[in-house]
Design a protein around this motif. Structure first.
Motif, PDB file in Angstrom:
ATOM      1  N   ILE A  60      40.313  -0.380  -6.511  1.00 59.69           N
ATOM      2  CA  ILE A  60      39.836  -1.497  -6.704  1.00 59.69           C
ATOM      3  C   ILE A  60      40.163  -2.100  -8.231  1.00 59.69           C
ATOM      4  N   GLY A  61      40.307  -0.899  -9.269  1.00 63.11           N
ATOM      5  CA  GLY A  61      40.193  -1.268 -10.717  1.00 63.11           C
ATOM      6  C   GLY A  61      39.199  -2.513 -11.238  1.00 63.11           C
ATOM      7  N   ASP A  62      39.757  -3.477 -11.688  1.00 62.04           N
ATOM      8  CA  ASP A  62      38.770  -4.591 -12.242  1.00 62.04           C
ATOM      9  C   ASP A  62      38.331  -5.694 -11.515  1.00 62.04           C
ATOM     10  N   ARG A  63      38.753  -5.479 -10.273  1.00 60.00           N
ATOM     11  CA  ARG A  63      38.473  -6.597  -9.160  1.00 60.00           C
ATOM     12  C   ARG A  63      36.961  -6.637  -8.701  1.00 60.00           C
ATOM     13  N   LEU A  64      36.065  -6.988  -9.387  1.00 58.55           N
ATOM     14  CA  LEU A  64      34.693  -7.039  -9.374  1.00 58.55           C
ATOM     15  C   LEU A  64      34.111  -8.546  -9.637  1.00 58.55           C
ATOM     16  N   LEU A  65      33.408  -8.934  -8.799  1.00 58.72           N
ATOM     17  CA  LEU A  65      32.649 -10.174  -8.795  1.00 58.72           C
ATOM     18  C   LEU A  65      31.174  -9.794  -8.855  1.00 58.72           C
ATOM     19  N   TYR A  66      30.362 -10.570  -9.704  1.00 60.43           N
ATOM     20  CA  TYR A  66      29.077 -10.301  -9.971  1.00 60.43           C
ATOM     21  C   TYR A  66      28.169 -11.647  -9.429  1.00 60.43           C
ATOM     22  N   VAL A  67      27.296 -11.272  -8.650  1.00 63.69           N
ATOM     23  CA  VAL A  67      26.255 -12.362  -7.939  1.00 63.69           C
ATOM     24  C   VAL A  67      25.083 -11.944  -8.034  1.00 63.69           C
ATOM     25  N   ASP A  68      24.262 -12.959  -7.809  1.00 64.94           N
ATOM     26  CA  ASP A  68      22.705 -12.609  -7.567  1.00 64.94           C
ATOM     27  C   ASP A  68      22.335 -13.550  -6.122  1.00 64.94           C
ATOM     28  N   ASN A  69      22.227 -12.605  -5.078  1.00 64.10           N
ATOM     29  CA  ASN A  69      22.314 -13.309  -3.833  1.00 64.10           C
ATOM     30  C   ASN A  69      20.764 -13.339  -3.271  1.00 64.10           C
ATOM     31  N   ASN A  70      19.852 -13.396  -4.041  1.00 66.78           N
ATOM     32  CA  ASN A  70      18.534 -13.419  -3.650  1.00 66.78           C
ATOM     33  C   ASN A  70      18.396 -14.767  -3.283  1.00 66.78           C
ATOM     34  N   LYS A  71      18.057 -15.064  -2.152  1.00 67.94           N
ATOM     35  CA  LYS A  71      18.052 -16.485  -1.347  1.00 67.94           C
ATOM     36  C   LYS A  71      16.604 -17.127  -1.852  1.00 67.94           C
ATOM     37  N   ASP A  72      15.578 -16.613  -2.644  1.00 67.57           N
ATOM     38  CA  ASP A  72      14.573 -17.227  -3.351  1.00 67.57           C
ATOM     39  C   ASP A  72      14.958 -17.869  -4.537  1.00 67.57           C
ATOM     40  N   LYS A  73      16.063 -17.461  -4.941  1.00 68.74           N
ATOM     41  CA  LYS A  73      16.655 -18.173  -6.412  1.00 68.74           C
ATOM     42  C   LYS A  73      17.538 -19.177  -5.971  1.00 68.74           C
ATOM     43  N   ARG A  74      17.286 -20.311  -5.819  1.00 65.45           N
ATOM     44  CA  ARG A  74      18.299 -21.303  -5.172  1.00 65.45           C
ATOM     45  C   ARG A  74      19.736 -21.596  -6.344  1.00 65.45           C
ATOM     46  N   LYS A  75      19.075 -21.794  -7.617  1.00 69.25           N
ATOM     47  CA  LYS A  75      20.028 -21.968  -8.255  1.00 69.25           C
ATOM     48  C   LYS A  75      21.121 -20.932  -8.619  1.00 69.25           C
ATOM     49  N   ALA A  76      20.525 -19.636  -8.873  1.00 64.23           N
ATOM     50  CA  ALA A  76      21.526 -18.534  -8.800  1.00 64.23           C
ATOM     51  C   ALA A  76      22.253 -18.492  -7.436  1.00 64.23           C
ATOM     52  N   LEU A  77      21.810 -18.878  -6.458  1.00 63.09           N
ATOM     53  CA  LEU A  77      22.545 -18.610  -5.289  1.00 63.09           C
ATOM     54  C   LEU A  77      23.789 -19.483  -5.131  1.00 63.09           C
ATOM     55  N   LYS A  78      23.285 -20.767  -5.647  1.00 64.94           N
ATOM     56  CA  LYS A  78      24.427 -21.752  -5.748  1.00 64.94           C
ATOM     57  C   LYS A  78      25.581 -21.440  -6.654  1.00 64.94           C
ATOM     58  N   GLU A  79      24.992 -20.908  -8.098  1.00 69.69           N
ATOM     59  CA  GLU A  79      26.039 -20.538  -8.860  1.00 69.69           C
ATOM     60  C   GLU A  79      26.751 -19.381  -8.453  1.00 69.69           C
ATOM     61  N   SER A  80      26.166 -18.426  -7.586  1.00 72.53           N
ATOM     62  CA  SER A  80      26.976 -17.239  -7.140  1.00 72.53           C
ATOM     63  C   SER A  80      28.110 -17.634  -6.093  1.00 72.53           C
ATOM     64  N   GLY A  81      27.801 -18.431  -5.349  1.00 70.81           N
ATOM     65  CA  GLY A  81      28.659 -19.111  -4.347  1.00 70.81           C
ATOM     66  C   GLY A  81      29.814 -19.924  -5.057  1.00 70.81           C
ATOM     67  N   SER A  82      29.628 -20.586  -6.134  1.00 70.28           N
ATOM     68  CA  SER A  82      30.588 -20.898  -7.049  1.00 70.28           C
ATOM     69  C   SER A  82      31.659 -20.031  -7.497  1.00 70.28           C
TER      70      SER A  82
END
Length: 248
Positions: free
Chosen positions: A166-188
């Motif tokens: 994979i090399g450097d192809r990594l995306l970082y997200v917070d997929n905790n469904k209780d954190k709506r703002k983090a979830l929206k930013e992760s989707g973006s």
């Protein structure tokens, strides 16, 4: 959508890694059922096509969610057969494969990655595969992300096995469904990545018959290896017992 190309992304990973919650984050609503147990809620391929806005334009994105590798309800062969349906669902082409991994790289995840390119799609799909690292609370902190990438590059075992491809192809997200703002930013974050991919870089999976043949060969090979290991274990046990029975 005029001359704006569609994007197709398939989520693959171990049961409980967060595939479905990531797919929901990208879609912008709860379309896919979520589970954190050893049994995947997604028992068959689920797909939805959504229209998502980005920087003043609208893009159609096809999101494909799959059964979790290692689902306790099914045999490995049954899981692979259901994943073969994902190949057919994406027969018009794939722009990206998101290999969803939690905070730990496990042997099972490495095996899922091997199945992805060795059995289901072929080696060409590796170039389109990106690791989505879930449950990373500091996902929008560039320093934290950079430090984690540096740590991963020094790891051995499953992490090295995957990242060597994979090399450097990594995306970082917070997929905790209780954190709506983090979830929206992760989707973006995932959407931005998809839109940034070249629409010309499309992989078309093998036809269903070829995939099923590869799965059958893979399953038979795994059975053969398991039998050989069992016989070797038996021989070692017999040798140890004979050694204990010998007079000093």
């Amino acid at each position: 959508m005029g001359d704006i190309p569609d994007r197709t992304v398939i989520f693959i990973g171990e049961t409980g890694a967060g595939k479905s919650s990531c797919a929901n984050a990208l879609a912008g609503f709860e379309r896919f059922e979520v589970s954190a147990s050893s049994c995947s809620v997604t028992k068959d391929v689920q797909a939805v096509t959504v229209t998502l806005p980005w920087e003043g334009k609208k893009y159609t994105v096809k999101i494909v969610d799959t059964i979790g590798i290692g689902d306790a309800d099914f045999s490995p062969e049954e899981v692979l057969s259901r994943l073969a349906v994902a190949c057919h669902e994406c027969r018009e082409g794939i722009n990206a494969v998101f290999l969803v991994i939690g905070m730990r790289f496990t042997k099972e995840q490495a095996e899922a990655f091997d199945i992805l390119w060795q059995v289901l799609f072929g080696p060409q799909v590796v170039e389109l595969t990106t690791v989505v690292r879930t449950r990373f609370e500091k996902f929008n902190d560039p320093t934290a992300v950079r430090e984690d990438k540096a740590v991963l590059q020094r790891k051995t075992g499953a992490a090295k096995r995957i990242l060597s491809h994979i090399g450097d192809r990594l995306l970082y997200v917070d997929n905790n469904k209780d954190k709506r703002k983090a979830l929206k930013e992760s989707g973006s974050i995932m959407l931005k990545y998809l839109i940034g991919l070249s629409c010309k870089n499309v992989f078309r999976p093998p036809i269903m018959e070829d995939v099923r043949k590869k799965i059958s060969e893979h399953v038979e090979e795994q059975k053969r290896l398991a039998k050989e290991k069992g016989e070797l274990r038996k021989q070692l046990q017999q040798a140890a017992e004979a050694q204990l029975g010998c007079p000093g």
